[in-house]
Design a protein around this motif. Structure first.
Motif, short mmCIF file in Angstrom:
data_model
loop_
_atom_site.label_atom_id
_atom_site.label_comp_id
_atom_site.label_asym_id
_atom_site.label_seq_id
_atom_site.Cartn_x
_atom_site.Cartn_y
_atom_site.Cartn_z
N ASP A 1 0.89 -1.15 0.08
CA ASP A 1 -0.07 -0.04 -0.22
C ASP A 1 1.03 1.17 0.00
O ASP A 1 0.46 2.32 -0.64
N CYS A 2 2.04 1.30 0.81
CA CYS A 2 2.84 2.38 0.76
C CYS A 2 3.44 2.61 -0.62
O CYS A 2 3.68 3.95 -0.90
N SER B 1 2.22 1.71 -3.52
CA SER B 1 1.46 2.27 -4.46
C SER B 1 1.15 3.85 -4.22
O SER B 1 0.89 4.45 -5.30
N LYS B 2 1.51 4.26 -3.03
CA LYS B 2 0.87 5.60 -2.71
C LYS B 2 2.40 6.72 -2.80
O LYS B 2 2.28 7.79 -2.59
N LEU C 1 4.73 6.36 -0.52
CA LEU C 1 5.13 6.77 0.75
C LEU C 1 6.28 6.00 1.50
O LEU C 1 6.60 4.82 0.98
#
Length: 220
Positions: free
Chosen positions: A107-108, A110-111, A113
């Motif tokens: 998730d990180c 993909s963003k 982050l």
């Protein structure tokens, strides 16, 4: 070389510097490009875990992965260390796990982050006892392995690393000054996979060291 008890580096060392994607086959298994330069991230000292205490799955993750690695314990600090003198700064080694909340890392990524939530949580760096330098005369040819519930999951050799230990020490020290008690995690071979509550992880370097950890869930 040292002024403090380096064999208990986890009690006072200031930082854990981790190298990602340092084995080509591991980079490929996660569909990442093979890096041209080392990929670095940090764990905090509160991530350390010694045998007898459980690895705790973070309450925000449902996909915790094991990553077995050779850790390098720094015995003499320095900045801009040359490759030719890098090994003079090594006090010894430790077998380590870079526990990774893979769902959070994905998730990180993909963003765009940082990976902190996925990599730096408490108990994310289980370690073996300290391994004196003389017990591993050639850190560039060390076979490491990990079993989950007696099933072999990871088995690799540090000869497969993209970036060698002297190169990593030199590269890191150009960016972050190394200090006595620091730990460098040198990357993981292929075979990473998820662990569940009550799993038992057993890892080792044959004829050198072994360690065992159980997995539990962080209470709500």
């Amino acid at each position: 070389m040292t002024t403090r008890n380096v064999s208990r580096f986890w009690e006072w060392g200031k930082k854990i510097i981790c190298v990602g994607r340092n084995y080509a086959d591991h980079a490929k298994e996660l569909m990442n490009a093979i890096p041209k330069d080392p990929v670095l991230f940090l764990k905090t000292p509160s991530a350390y875990l010694t045998e007898g205490s459980p690895i705790l799955i973070p309450k925000y993750s449902n996909n915790l992965h094991h990553e077995i690695e050779l850790g390098v314990v720094i015995g003499k600090g320095g900045t801009s260390i040359s490759q030719s003198s890098a090994m003079d700064h090594v006090a010894g080694y430790a077998l380590c796990l870079d526990m990774t909340a893979r769902d959070i890392q994905d998730d990180c990524k993909s963003k765009g982050l940082p990976w902190t939530l996925a990599k730096a949580f408490d108990t994310s760096c289980p370690i073996s006892e300290f391994i004196p330098k003389e017990k591993i005369p050639d850190p560039g040819n060390v076979k490491i392995w990990l079993k989950v519930n007696d099933q072999m999951r990871q088995h690799g050799c540090t000869s497969e690393m993209i970036f060698s230990i002297p190169f990593l020490i030199s590269y890191i020290s150009e960016i972050i000054s190394l200090e006595e008690g620091d730990l460098i995690l040198t990357g993981t071979p292929k075979g990473v996979s998820a662990v569940q509550v009550h799993d038992e992880l057993h890892a080792g370097i044959d004829d050198v060291v072994s360690m065992t950890f159980k997995v539990d869930k962080l209470k709500q």
